[in-house]
Design an enzyme around this catalytic site. Structure first.
Site, PDB file in Angstrom:
ATOM      1  N   SER A   2       4.335  -1.504   4.238  1.00  0.00           N
ATOM      2  CA  SER A   2       4.443  -2.891   4.694  1.00  0.00           C
ATOM      3  C   SER A   2       4.676  -3.828   3.516  1.00  0.00           C
ATOM      4  O   SER A   2       3.996  -3.738   2.491  1.00  0.00           O
ATOM      5  CB  SER A   2       3.167  -3.306   5.434  1.00  0.00           C
ATOM      6  OG  SER A   2       2.951  -2.483   6.551  1.00  0.00           O
ATOM      7  N   GLU A  28      -9.104  -1.758   5.448  1.00  0.00           N
ATOM      8  CA  GLU A  28      -7.898  -1.811   6.286  1.00  0.00           C
ATOM      9  C   GLU A  28      -8.259  -1.751   7.762  1.00  0.00           C
ATOM     10  O   GLU A  28      -7.713  -2.493   8.584  1.00  0.00           O
ATOM     11  CB  GLU A  28      -6.961  -0.661   5.935  1.00  0.00           C
ATOM     12  CG  GLU A  28      -5.697  -0.645   6.796  1.00  0.00           C
ATOM     13  CD  GLU A  28      -4.795   0.536   6.495  1.00  0.00           C
ATOM     14  OE1 GLU A  28      -3.584   0.422   6.713  1.00  0.00           O
ATOM     15  OE2 GLU A  28      -5.302   1.580   6.048  1.00  0.00           O
ATOM     16  N   GLN A  69       0.840  -1.198   0.000  1.00  0.00           N
ATOM     17  CA  GLN A  69       0.000   0.000   0.000  1.00  0.00           C
ATOM     18  C   GLN A  69       0.875   1.249   0.000  1.00  0.00           C
ATOM     19  O   GLN A  69       1.692   1.437   0.897  1.00  0.00           O
ATOM     20  CB  GLN A  69      -0.907  -0.007   1.236  1.00  0.00           C
ATOM     21  CG  GLN A  69      -1.787   1.217   1.403  1.00  0.00           C
ATOM     22  CD  GLN A  69      -2.506   1.214   2.732  1.00  0.00           C
ATOM     23  OE1 GLN A  69      -1.989   0.692   3.717  1.00  0.00           O
ATOM     24  NE2 GLN A  69      -3.683   1.791   2.775  1.00  0.00           N
ATOM     25  N   GLY A  70       0.708   2.122  -0.986  1.00  0.00           N
ATOM     26  CA  GLY A  70       1.463   3.366  -1.059  1.00  0.00           C
ATOM     27  C   GLY A  70       0.612   4.554  -0.657  1.00  0.00           C
ATOM     28  O   GLY A  70       0.116   5.291  -1.524  1.00  0.00           O
ATOM     29  N   TYR A  71       0.444   4.745   0.646  1.00  0.00           N
ATOM     30  CA  TYR A  71      -0.354   5.866   1.160  1.00  0.00           C
ATOM     31  C   TYR A  71       0.533   6.858   1.920  1.00  0.00           C
ATOM     32  O   TYR A  71       0.685   8.002   1.527  1.00  0.00           O
ATOM     33  CB  TYR A  71      -1.465   5.345   2.084  1.00  0.00           C
ATOM     34  CG  TYR A  71      -2.723   4.887   1.399  1.00  0.00           C
ATOM     35  CD1 TYR A  71      -2.718   4.441   0.079  1.00  0.00           C
ATOM     36  CD2 TYR A  71      -3.943   4.874   2.074  1.00  0.00           C
ATOM     37  CE1 TYR A  71      -3.878   4.017  -0.544  1.00  0.00           C
ATOM     38  CE2 TYR A  71      -5.111   4.447   1.462  1.00  0.00           C
ATOM     39  CZ  TYR A  71      -5.076   4.023   0.153  1.00  0.00           C
ATOM     40  OH  TYR A  71      -6.230   3.594  -0.462  1.00  0.00           O
ATOM     41  N   SER A  72       1.120   6.417   3.033  1.00  0.00           N
ATOM     42  CA  SER A  72       1.844   7.324   3.928  1.00  0.00           C
ATOM     43  C   SER A  72       3.063   7.942   3.254  1.00  0.00           C
ATOM     44  O   SER A  72       3.737   7.299   2.448  1.00  0.00           O
ATOM     45  CB  SER A  72       2.292   6.570   5.187  1.00  0.00           C
ATOM     46  OG  SER A  72       1.184   6.073   5.906  1.00  0.00           O
TER      47      SER A  72
END
Length: 395
Positions: free
Chosen positions: A164, A247, A129-132
């Site tokens: 992660s 999530e 996941q590429g969010y933060s």
């Protein structure tokens, strides 16, 4: 209100429990990765997920045309509970199964569904996941990673962090800013990025647990096909919220909390204080009773969410309650275990006097991170208060 499972559901549970007893790996996948042998560990983890899928126990509620069983969500809940009871390893492809898959089923094109969903289930492709991003904190909408349209491609530049499983991943579901002039919750797009693309660099971060579960990811003119856009251009925030809903349900597992409590209870029975088991100590017994009441409350809340799912209702902020309560409860259970072990509480795995195989110091450190992941507890409380309870915003 009937909170019992039907006879058919209990028969299904017995079948799943027997399979888990026979097939859950005793070692090699369940242990923490550490810093050595990660590639071998990942190979075994992929094989475990593939074996579970072949048995028909992965994503049971997904449509059959995408590799699921088209079963009702109760069956999936039963499988999750039995996996927790058997202490089965978490799935390496869990982010794809629990977050990206349901998002694509709702928002993806037919081409994207056919291209990605089955490979998610079989662990042929692992997703992160590429969010933060650095400097964003919990304000996800302030992200600065840019994607500029160049013909049939996006050209991506920027950085993600706390990603992660990025070191194992084949793909990333990523939020990028495609219109820097728009208000921060607009001008964001949701795209799928091949982790083997030129210009993409992954740098693992060593956690205080000793694992390298999180990573930094850097994008230097990474080209992504425009066909990898999920939903509409500049409207990725809507798609992203679907993923965040899944999530938060994943991070706050009622069955996981129940199994941690039972492990704490078993530990307390082996520790003596004042010549009697710790479970006979009135102060610690009250501590256990308080924790168990929270576990039971969380289970009933999960049944409420399950009912909403069965009836096609959007649970809204109730999913945030699940994440808030579950992650804090797991951390409090770990704290109780450390206090029960006293001087032995911080011994690491492999040390001579370590108790319960060193599980609790690791769990205490890991569970603290989960309180932050997916939106901190303070963020969850604010959203629950404002959107769920309709309370005014603080000034």
């Amino acid at each position: 209100m009937d909170l019992n499972f039907t006879a058919e559901e209990e028969a299904f549970r017995a079948k799943v429990r027997a399979w888990m007893t026979e097939n859950v790996p005793k070692s090699g996948v369940a242990e923490a990765r550490g810093s050595e042998g990660e590639k071998e560990w990942a190979k075994r983890a992929r094989a475990w997920q593939r074996h579970l899928h072949e048995a028909g126990y992965v994503a049971l509620s997904w449509p059959k045309e995408f590799g699921g069983q088209a079963m009702d969500p109760v069956r999936q809940t039963i499988v999750s509970e039995e996996m927790a009871r058997a202490q089965a390893p978490q799935l390496l492809g869990g982010l794809g199964i629990a977050m990206l898959g349901p998002t694509l089923i709702t928002w993806g094109s037919e081409e994207q569904k056919n291209r990605y969903l089955k490979k998610i289930l079989t662990a042929e492709e692992i997703w992160c996941q590429g969010y933060s991003e650095p400097g964003s904190g919990s304000d996800l909408a302030s992200l600065q990673t840019r994607a500029v349209i160049d013909g049939d491609n996006f050209v991506v530049n920027g950085q993600k962090v706390w990603t992660s499983a990025a070191q194992f991943a084949d793909g990333m579901f990523c939020l990028v800013r495609t219109d820097p002039e728009a208000p921060k919750h607009r001008g964001i797009s949701y795209i799928l990025i091949d982790m083997h693309s030129p210009g993409l660099t992954v740098r693992p971060l060593v956690q205080m647990t000793g694992d390298r579960g999180f990573n930094e990811v850097f994008f230097d003119n990474v080209r992504v096909p425009r066909a990898n856009l999920v939903g509409k251009l500049n409207e990725g925030w809507i798609v992203a919220n679907s993923t965040l809903f899944h999530e938060r349900n994943m991070l706050g597992s009622a069955s996981g909390a129940e199994q941690r409590f039972l492990r704490l209870l078993a530990l307390a029975k082996t520790i003596e204080r004042g010549g009697r088991p710790l479970t006979a100590d009135p102060v610690f017994r009250q501590r256990l009773a308080d924790l168990e009441s929270r576990v039971i409350s969380m289970r009933y809340h999960s049944l409420r969410l399950l009912t909403d799912h069965i009836r096609g209702r959007n649970p809204g902020v109730e999913a945030m309650v699940n994440k808030l309560v579950g992650t804090e409860l797991n951390h409090d259970i770990a704290i109780a275990a450390l206090e029960a072990m006293g001087d032995c509480s911080m011994l690491a795995r492999g040390e001579e006097l370590v108790m319960d195989k060193g599980y609790w110091p690791y769990e205490w450190m890991f569970s603290l991170g989960m309180i932050i992941g997916g939106g901190t507890s303070h963020i969850q409380k604010n959203i629950i208060a404002e959107r769920g309870l309709k309370m005014p915003k603080s000034r």
